[in-house]
Design a protein around this motif. Structure first.
Motif, PDB file in Angstrom:
ATOM      1  N   LEU A  87      33.701  39.560  54.679  1.00 12.75           N
ATOM      2  CA  LEU A  87      33.613  40.342  53.444  1.00 12.75           C
ATOM      3  C   LEU A  87      34.953  40.357  52.723  1.00 12.75           C
ATOM      4  O   LEU A  87      36.002  40.177  53.350  1.00 12.75           O
ATOM      5  N   SER A  88      34.888  40.649  51.428  1.00 13.60           N
ATOM      6  CA  SER A  88      36.102  40.880  50.645  1.00 13.60           C
ATOM      7  C   SER A  88      36.380  42.373  50.557  1.00 13.60           C
ATOM      8  O   SER A  88      35.452  43.166  50.397  1.00 13.60           O
ATOM      9  N   GLU A  89      37.663  42.723  50.600  1.00 17.49           N
ATOM     10  CA  GLU A  89      38.004  44.136  50.427  1.00 17.49           C
ATOM     11  C   GLU A  89      37.721  44.570  48.987  1.00 17.49           C
ATOM     12  O   GLU A  89      37.150  45.621  48.755  1.00 17.49           O
ATOM     13  N   ASN A 110      47.871  25.835  53.901  1.00 17.07           N
ATOM     14  CA  ASN A 110      46.513  25.472  53.476  1.00 17.07           C
ATOM     15  C   ASN A 110      46.034  26.365  52.326  1.00 17.07           C
ATOM     16  O   ASN A 110      46.828  26.765  51.505  1.00 17.07           O
ATOM     17  N   THR A 111      44.756  26.674  52.326  1.00 17.49           N
ATOM     18  CA  THR A 111      44.187  27.504  51.259  1.00 17.49           C
ATOM     19  C   THR A 111      43.323  28.593  51.883  1.00 17.49           C
ATOM     20  O   THR A 111      43.009  28.536  53.082  1.00 17.49           O
ATOM     21  N   THR A 112      42.924  29.546  51.066  1.00 18.80           N
ATOM     22  CA  THR A 112      42.064  30.623  51.570  1.00 18.80           C
ATOM     23  C   THR A 112      40.765  30.052  52.131  1.00 18.80           C
ATOM     24  O   THR A 112      40.259  30.509  53.158  1.00 18.80           O
ATOM     25  N   THR A 113      40.228  29.080  51.447  1.00 18.35           N
ATOM     26  CA  THR A 113      38.973  28.476  51.883  1.00 18.35           C
ATOM     27  C   THR A 113      39.114  27.904  53.296  1.00 18.35           C
ATOM     28  O   THR A 113      38.252  28.121  54.163  1.00 18.35           O
ATOM     29  N   ILE A 114      40.208  27.191  53.531  1.00 16.29           N
ATOM     30  CA  ILE A 114      40.440  26.594  54.849  1.00 16.29           C
ATOM     31  C   ILE A 114      40.689  27.689  55.888  1.00 16.29           C
ATOM     32  O   ILE A 114      40.166  27.634  57.011  1.00 16.29           O
ATOM     33  N   TRP A 170      38.210  39.815  57.139  1.00 15.79           N
ATOM     34  CA  TRP A 170      38.410  40.330  55.774  1.00 15.79           C
ATOM     35  C   TRP A 170      39.084  39.299  54.903  1.00 15.79           C
ATOM     36  O   TRP A 170      40.047  38.665  55.321  1.00 15.79           O
ATOM     37  N   ASP A 171      38.591  39.162  53.681  1.00 17.84           N
ATOM     38  CA  ASP A 171      39.257  38.385  52.651  1.00 17.84           C
ATOM     39  C   ASP A 171      39.946  39.400  51.732  1.00 17.84           C
ATOM     40  O   ASP A 171      39.275  40.236  51.125  1.00 17.84           O
ATOM     41  N   VAL A 172      41.272  39.323  51.675  1.00 17.40           N
ATOM     42  CA  VAL A 172      42.019  40.320  50.896  1.00 17.40           C
ATOM     43  C   VAL A 172      42.664  39.702  49.647  1.00 17.40           C
ATOM     44  O   VAL A 172      43.633  40.238  49.112  1.00 17.40           O
ATOM     45  N   CYS A 173      42.091  38.606  49.161  1.00 15.80           N
ATOM     46  CA  CYS A 173      42.622  37.934  47.963  1.00 15.80           C
ATOM     47  C   CYS A 173      42.840  38.890  46.796  1.00 15.80           C
ATOM     48  O   CYS A 173      43.817  38.767  46.061  1.00 15.80           O
ATOM     49  N   HIS A 174      41.897  39.819  46.596  1.00 11.36           N
ATOM     50  CA  HIS A 174      41.977  40.694  45.420  1.00 11.36           C
ATOM     51  C   HIS A 174      42.529  42.070  45.733  1.00 11.36           C
ATOM     52  O   HIS A 174      42.471  42.968  44.889  1.00 11.36           O
ATOM     53  N   SER A 175      43.059  42.260  46.925  1.00 12.01           N
ATOM     54  CA  SER A 175      43.702  43.545  47.218  1.00 12.01           C
ATOM     55  C   SER A 175      45.172  43.381  47.581  1.00 12.01           C
ATOM     56  O   SER A 175      45.984  44.241  47.243  1.00 12.01           O
ATOM     57  N   GLY A 231      43.760  35.417  52.910  1.00 13.11           N
ATOM     58  CA  GLY A 231      44.037  35.770  51.524  1.00 13.11           C
ATOM     59  C   GLY A 231      44.923  34.735  50.864  1.00 13.11           C
ATOM     60  O   GLY A 231      45.513  33.883  51.536  1.00 13.11           O
ATOM     61  N   CYS A 232      44.993  34.804  49.547  1.00 13.90           N
ATOM     62  CA  CYS A 232      45.827  33.844  48.844  1.00 13.90           C
ATOM     63  C   CYS A 232      47.080  34.526  48.323  1.00 13.90           C
ATOM     64  O   CYS A 232      47.173  35.750  48.272  1.00 13.90           O
ATOM     65  N   THR A 233      48.042  33.726  47.946  1.00 12.91           N
ATOM     66  CA  THR A 233      49.338  34.268  47.514  1.00 12.91           C
ATOM     67  C   THR A 233      49.590  34.018  46.028  1.00 12.91           C
ATOM     68  O   THR A 233      50.634  34.380  45.521  1.00 12.91           O
ATOM     69  N   TYR A 234      48.622  33.392  45.352  1.00  8.76           N
ATOM     70  CA  TYR A 234      48.886  33.065  43.945  1.00  8.76           C
ATOM     71  C   TYR A 234      48.326  34.102  42.982  1.00  8.76           C
ATOM     72  O   TYR A 234      48.511  33.975  41.783  1.00  8.76           O
ATOM     73  N   LYS A 235      47.613  35.127  43.492  1.00  6.26           N
ATOM     74  CA  LYS A 235      47.086  36.160  42.599  1.00  6.26           C
ATOM     75  C   LYS A 235      48.156  37.249  42.427  1.00  6.26           C
ATOM     76  O   LYS A 235      49.207  36.976  41.871  1.00  6.26           O
ATOM     77  N   TYR A 236      47.916  38.459  42.943  1.00  8.97           N
ATOM     78  CA  TYR A 236      48.902  39.528  42.719  1.00  8.97           C
ATOM     79  C   TYR A 236      50.262  39.231  43.356  1.00  8.97           C
ATOM     80  O   TYR A 236      51.256  39.841  42.992  1.00  8.97           O
ATOM     81  N   ASN A 290      30.006  37.695  47.762  1.00 12.87           N
ATOM     82  CA  ASN A 290      31.370  37.272  48.094  1.00 12.87           C
ATOM     83  C   ASN A 290      31.816  36.211  47.109  1.00 12.87           C
ATOM     84  O   ASN A 290      30.981  35.507  46.514  1.00 12.87           O
ATOM     85  N   PHE A 291      33.120  36.017  47.006  1.00 10.31           N
ATOM     86  CA  PHE A 291      33.617  34.896  46.221  1.00 10.31           C
ATOM     87  C   PHE A 291      32.900  33.641  46.731  1.00 10.31           C
ATOM     88  O   PHE A 291      32.831  33.415  47.934  1.00 10.31           O
ATOM     89  N   PRO A 292      32.323  32.819  45.835  1.00  4.47           N
ATOM     90  CA  PRO A 292      31.450  31.736  46.296  1.00  4.47           C
ATOM     91  C   PRO A 292      32.056  30.862  47.385  1.00  4.47           C
ATOM     92  O   PRO A 292      31.360  30.494  48.337  1.00  4.47           O
ATOM     93  N   THR A 293      33.340  30.541  47.303  1.00  6.60           N
ATOM     94  CA  THR A 293      33.878  29.632  48.319  1.00  6.60           C
ATOM     95  C   THR A 293      33.702  30.214  49.721  1.00  6.60           C
ATOM     96  O   THR A 293      33.403  29.496  50.679  1.00  6.60           O
ATOM     97  N   ASP A 294      33.841  31.520  49.877  1.00  5.87           N
ATOM     98  CA  ASP A 294      33.694  32.159  51.191  1.00  5.87           C
ATOM     99  C   ASP A 294      32.256  31.986  51.696  1.00  5.87           C
ATOM    100  O   ASP A 294      32.012  31.656  52.855  1.00  5.87           O
ATOM    101  N   HIS A 295      31.319  32.234  50.789  1.00  7.53           N
ATOM    102  CA  HIS A 295      29.908  32.149  51.156  1.00  7.53           C
ATOM    103  C   HIS A 295      29.504  30.691  51.421  1.00  7.53           C
ATOM    104  O   HIS A 295      28.748  30.399  52.343  1.00  7.53           O
TER     105      HIS A 295
HETATM  106  C1  LIG Z   1      40.692  33.421  44.698  1.00  8.73           C
HETATM  107  C2  LIG Z   1      39.831  33.556  45.890  1.00  8.73           C
HETATM  108  C3  LIG Z   1      39.663  32.510  46.784  1.00  8.73           C
HETATM  109  C4  LIG Z   1      40.280  31.171  46.456  1.00  8.73           C
HETATM  110  O1  LIG Z   1      40.222  30.268  47.466  1.00  8.73           O
HETATM  111  P1  LIG Z   1      41.051  28.917  47.373  1.00  8.73           P
HETATM  112  O2  LIG Z   1      40.800  28.290  48.676  1.00  8.73           O
HETATM  113  O3  LIG Z   1      42.487  29.293  47.142  1.00  8.73           O
HETATM  114  O4  LIG Z   1      40.566  28.114  46.220  1.00  8.73           O
HETATM  115  C5  LIG Z   1      38.905  32.740  47.923  1.00  8.73           C
HETATM  116  N1  LIG Z   1      38.338  33.934  48.160  1.00  8.73           N
HETATM  117  C6  LIG Z   1      38.473  34.966  47.287  1.00  8.73           C
HETATM  118  C7  LIG Z   1      37.835  36.274  47.563  1.00  8.73           C
HETATM  119  C8  LIG Z   1      39.207  34.793  46.127  1.00  8.73           C
HETATM  120  O5  LIG Z   1      39.326  35.791  45.270  1.00  8.73           O
END
Ligand SMILES: *Cc1c(COP(=O)(O)O)cnc(C)c1O
Length: 398
Positions: A160-162, A95-99, A189-194, A210-215, A124-129
């Motif tokens: 929260l995001s780290e 799935n995705t981080t949002t899901i 914890w959302d660790v997308c950016h850590s 967290g997502c796997t397409y960033k770092y 927070n990253f808007p999708t989380d909020h």
């Molecule tokens: C990039 C990012 C997402 C992205 O969510 P998607 O479901 O992959 O679109 C979510 N949360 C944070 C904190 C992000 O940096």
């Protein structure tokens, strides 16, 4: 201040320098957007080709068993687990981080009946909020409270995001987790950016996503991950009760019975081709000493901040230990400045309303790259090259 030759000398001594060869990077580009979409690992292209031609092409539906497609959400989860301080059987991928955030928040709310508050940070990253808001609406009499209020005693869960996606500011995971849990709430914890930028340890948290397409460099649209603390495995509920989280998906029963362990948080058919790229990306990470990644990341971000100096107002924390692997600056005309910079081969990105963002992926960014990026940025600013009207027009993705 380091000159370019001194930067080249640091690159020659860099213990991570061999990893750059693992990646495909276009000639003449300094790619400082690895915090948004990581670069292509060479082995990913070959691994995807194998999955498509050899597995799909020859095994056809047999690939679910023969090539291990069915178990990918768990095998990839086990492989990824050390990057977030987790153990085997604690992480499910898909799935995705949002899901995943939705699954984590909903499960947390079900584990804390009677507490009708979801705490999130509006920054927070808007999708989380947004997900927190949507879940509260679905549940009816729930509220989303701003984390800044600092009140958790009646909260079900805190999200929260780290590392802050916009400013790069880093939160102290152990102390925040302890404070939230002492108040009786659960911590997500959302660790997308850590993840992939530093040593991450979510083992005390209740859930992490967290997502796997960033770092981590697993490619556009790569699957996300969900960590569930083992203390919740028997009781946490997956509200997205799809068939792959069922105890026996291929019994095709009429009633939902959750699987044992973290598998109950699987939802449905894994994205097999995307998993192929993820597996290749994780093969690189298997060999990466994360302490060296963090040390180099701190050195790169500090060098960039020093070289840019007071030409721009720093948004990120000045203290390197308090930030992730990214540096952000304010500029009232941030959008055209970034477009002018990209036009000259230095790729960062722009976050509304006025933030220039630069991510430093230590596996493929070196000290001389940082020097070149800063030199070009200073030239764009000094000569006001960004005033060219070509740079004002907004593209769909910034
Ligand atoms: C990039 C990012 C997402 C992205 O969510 P998607 O479901 O992959 O679109 C979510 N949360 C944070 C904190 C992000 O940096």
């Amino acid at each position: 201040m380091l000159d370019r030759d001194a930067c080249l000398a640091l690159d020659a001594d860099d213990p991570l320098r061999a990893f750059k060869n693992e990646f495909v990077l276009p000639e003449g580009v300094v790619y400082l957007v690895g915090n948004s979409l990581g670069a292509l690992p060479r082995r990913a292209a070959e691994r995807v080709r194998r999955t498509v031609e050899d597995e799909w092409g020859r095994q056809l539906v047999g690939g679910w068993n023969q090539a291990g497609w069915y178990d990918q959400p768990l095998t990839a989860g086990d492989r990824l687990a050390p990057l977030i301080g987790a153990g085997p059987g604690q992480v499910v991928v898909g799935n995705t981080t949002t899901i995943a955030a939705y699954q984590a928040l909903a499960a947390a709310v079900r584990l804390r009946p009677g507490r009708k508050v979801i705490v999130s940070d509006p920054r927070n990253f808007p999708t989380d909020h947004y997900i927190a808001q949507g879940l509260a609406r679905l549940l009816g009499d729930y509220e989303v409270r701003d984390y800044a209020e600092g009140r958790f005693d009646d909260a079900a869960v805190v999200l929260l995001s780290e590392v802050d996606y916009r400013t790069g500011a880093r939160r102290h995971v152990p102390s925040v987790t302890a404070q939230v849990q002492e108040a009786g709430a659960l911590m997500v914890w959302d660790v997308c950016h850590s993840v992939g930028a530093m040593e991450v340890d979510v083992s005390q948290a209740d859930f992490a996503v967290g997502c796997t397409y960033k770092y981590l460099n697993a490619g556009p649209g790569a699957p996300a991950f969900l960590y569930v603390n083992p203390r919740h495995h028997a009781t946490a509920e997956n509200v997205l009760s799809g068939w792959h989280g069922h105890a026996e998906p291929f019994a095709f029963e009429t009633g939902y019975r959750p699987a044992e362990g973290v598998r109950r948080f699987a939802v449905s058919t894994p994205h097999v081709v995307s998993f192929a790229a993820l597996e290749a990306a994780l093969e690189v990470w298997d060999r990466v000493p994360m302490a060296q990644v963090r040390a180099k990341s701190v050195a790169l971000t500090s060098l960039f901040v020093d070289l840019v100096g007071d030409a721009l107002k720093l948004v990120s924390p000045a203290e390197p230990e308090s930030r992730g692997s990214q540096v952000s600056f304010h500029h009232p005309d941030g959008y055209p400045v970034m477009r002018a910079l990209i036009d000259r081969g230095v790729h960062g990105d722009f976050r509304a309303p006025d933030v220039l963002r630069f991510g430093f992926a230590p596996l493929y960014i070196g000290y001389a790259d940082v020097h070149d990026a800063a030199t070009t940025l200073l030239e764009v600013l000094d000569k006001e090259l960004w005033r060219d009207e070509r740079y004002a027009r907004r593209l769909a993705v910034t």
